[in-house]
Design an enzyme around this catalytic site. Sequence first.
Site, short mmCIF file in Angstrom:
data_model
loop_
_atom_site.label_atom_id
_atom_site.label_comp_id
_atom_site.label_asym_id
_atom_site.label_seq_id
_atom_site.Cartn_x
_atom_site.Cartn_y
_atom_site.Cartn_z
CE LYS A 107 7.81 7.49 -1.44
NZ LYS A 107 6.47 7.09 -0.99
CG HIS A 157 3.54 2.06 8.38
ND1 HIS A 157 2.42 2.77 8.04
CD2 HIS A 157 3.47 1.86 9.72
CE1 HIS A 157 1.71 3.02 9.12
NE2 HIS A 157 2.32 2.47 10.17
NE ARG A 182 11.48 12.35 2.33
CZ ARG A 182 12.10 12.52 3.50
NH1 ARG A 182 11.47 13.03 4.54
NH2 ARG A 182 13.37 12.20 3.64
C1 C3B Z 1 4.88 5.06 4.33
C2 C3B Z 1 4.70 4.15 3.13
O1 C3B Z 1 5.77 4.31 2.25
C3 C3B Z 1 3.40 4.52 2.44
O2 C3B Z 1 3.15 3.64 1.38
C4 C3B Z 1 2.25 4.47 3.44
O3 C3B Z 1 1.08 4.98 2.84
C5 C3B Z 1 2.56 5.28 4.66
O4 C3B Z 1 3.79 4.88 5.23
C6 C3B Z 1 1.51 5.17 5.74
O5 C3B Z 1 1.20 3.83 5.97
N1 C3B Z 1 6.12 4.84 5.10
C7 C3B Z 1 6.79 5.96 5.57
O6 C3B Z 1 6.37 7.09 5.30
N2 C3B Z 1 7.90 5.81 6.34
C8 C3B Z 1 8.34 4.59 6.67
N3 C3B Z 1 9.41 4.48 7.43
C9 C3B Z 1 7.68 3.44 6.22
C10 C3B Z 1 6.55 3.60 5.42
#
Ligand code: C3B
Length: 833
Positions: free
Chosen positions: A565, A368, A560
């Site tokens: 971001k 992810h 977040r």
């Molecule tokens: C998140 C990513 O930052 C997002 O881009 C993505 O859409 C989502 O996962 C779902 O795939 N993310 C998160 O919330 N926590 C993490 N530790 C790693 C990825």
Amino acid sequence: MVSQNPIKIEDDRTGLEIQTLRRAILDNLFYIQGKFPEIATKNDFYLALAYTIRDRLLQRWLNTMQTEIKNDVKKVCYLSAEFLVGPHLENNLINLGIAEKVKQAVTESGLNIKELIEAEEEPGLGNGGLGRLAACYMDSLSSLEVPAIGYGIRYEFGIFDQEIKDGWQVEITDKWLQYGNPWEIARPEASVTVNFGGYTEPYTDGHNQFHVRWVPGYVVKGIPYDTPITGYKVNTVNTMRLWRSEACESFDFQRFNVGDYYGAVDDKVNSENITKVLYPNDEQIEGKELRLRQQYFFVSCSLQDMIRIHLLNNPNLDNFHEQWAVQLNDTHPAVAVAELMRLLVDIYEYEWGKAWNIVEKTFAYTNHTLLPEALEKWPIEIFGNLLPRVLEVIYEINRRFLDQVRIKFPNDDGKISTLSIIDESGERYVRMAHLACIGSHHINGVAELHSQLVKDTILHDFYLLWPQKFTNVTNGVTPRRWMVQSNPRLSKLITSKIGDGWIKNLQELKQLERYAEDQTFRQQWREAKQFVKQDLANYIQEKVGITVNPESLFDVQVKRIHEYKRQHLNVLHIITLYKQMKSNPNLDVPPRTFIFGGKAAPGYFMAKRIIKFITAVGDVVNNDGDIGDRLKVIFLPDYNVTFGQRVYPAADLSEQISTAGKEASGTGNMKFSMNGALTIGTLDGANVEIRQEVGEENFFLFGLTTPEVLTLKDQGYVPRRYYHSIPELKGVLDLIASGFFSHGDPELFRSIVDNLLYDDPYLLLADYKSYIECQEKVSQAYKDQENWSKMSILNVARMGKFSSDRSIQDYCNNIWNTQPVSIELKDYVQKEA
Ligand code: C3B
């Protein structure tokens, strides 16, 4: 035999007549809450209603469990440290198709359904996108009738509640369980135990076979709590099974008996601590032993549970992989690879090769994130002390794996060190992503671009080794929660034109395209949007006491708080606009309301400062008489699922402005677009695919591409060059540095300004100009409301791909090899007769 005297009245617990529902609510209030209506609190009424609804899904739930166990069908297990499910009540009403009836019953009882729905504390058992994705996937698995269990942790305290004091984030403990949780059922009879610490020793059994025994330092009990996950208008109700840790009584008593009372209590406290609290970091590892204990605890509990269920129908575990598809949601549960090996080899006495064959065919791993600070690795010391036997298993997995590597890449020691599970470049670590890759038959990223980058960068050497393992599954979100539930007006408008098939098959939204040309429809579309904007404006007034113009462009960034971001890039635009308005009072731009929401990890200095930065700029802008309602900056505290449901439908513009290559997918971007917001975004994550689907003319694109980002960094990025060459940018940064937004204190935001001028790892300054120009296009476009509505309708019409139903279908077809199973509904009353 049929009873001579069958029960004729509707059953209190299953009936759906208005009278029956009304009586059931009162019965539950009386018999479960122990209250008369006269003295019941809102929460009592909420609980009474929740139990009434739970009663109405139990039949489906139990039938689903029974069918899945009896029919021996392949089950999906989604292993995830986070499930950010959001409130259950309204979602269940919609999925069961009884929302209208229940509303009527509640109203006739003199209660307000909206108030009762809002009384539910949402279970905040996740940080952000990853946890919410797991929840959307659970909804889709049930809606598609795929047998599935979501395994995770029942945190006593979920993600903290956020308050804003003097512009800063303050964290408040989340006490979601304090008034009871009507949706879960504890299953203590299915408890298991989990080992920690101690040492291992070899022994030889009666058949002269060599084995290893783990003599644990302490043992913890895991108790499962089940929550029903309904599907949309199907009988399938899958289970989310979350584990709570508890001390093993036998251990307590041993110490108690020798008089070590405090030692016994200590054990209890230590054991219960495992599932006490969710780590509030998102994409940033903390490396604390307790976190590893959490991971191993829920993984071991879950695997033992699968094995128990498997052995109800099968003589042994030989066919385990044919019955279970286990998905690793990021590396948080990756220790499962070693744990299943340990269980097979040590407990069920499988020969290593045979066990490995089962393991390899069981697991698949989803990556992810590419952020280096999120890649989990555990110091060998910590790992070995906590899980000595598991570490030995990992060493053996690694030894055999590296033998394979030597065959594939002879004489290439570089490959050995880059691929090994053990990082030996300095202090020695266990690399969890490596364990996940080696133990999985498929590895996927969460958007096309991200999956490509996974292959090109962090897992490149694994890709060279096993290209066939790598695939993509683009994320999706459930239209039930994110459209039907959160935006009933828009949903009804859509249904009035194309029927309600889109709720189950989101591609049907395509039929809306032709209405983009229909002026009356556009008017109705705008009215639906205006209604929710007004609603949000009221909410803002109530929450933060600021009056916003409901006709202004609602420009929203909720997610977040993270430097990648780039919420602070958004703020640079706000300050730019503010300066322009100040120097040119007649500036012809539509009024805008900037809305932010999101939590910062409590230990993340920069993220917390960015919140203060947003609120400080808001304080100046919102109170400037020259500006009036042409510009407002709102930070809404405590962004969560419930608030998301309110804000996505009200947005005109969705900010998806991460540095290209950094956001794996994003899912908020999809929720906005489905609700008719237009996107301003970079070519990052799923933005790329959203733009492809909605058409480039319906998407506001800006910024560097991923290859451009890489090239710029390679060449040696010098942010000051942009500062010196773009006067507008210089003006903005100088204004911040002067203390203009901090009551004259130049120190408060120095860390932000200096970071941008001297480091700027996320290239805000490089993207600034392009962002500002793009925002000008947005402003121009918003002036033409007819055309804006057209674009908005087309955005919604073309979002079919981003249903989590499609994602789950992809997983089923390409990774899990699972089939749906329809659940027969046996009538409760008949059975009794
Ligand atoms: C998140 C990513 O930052 C997002 O881009 C993505 O859409 C989502 O996962 C779902 O795939 N993310 C998160 O919330 N926590 C993490 N530790 C790693 C990825």
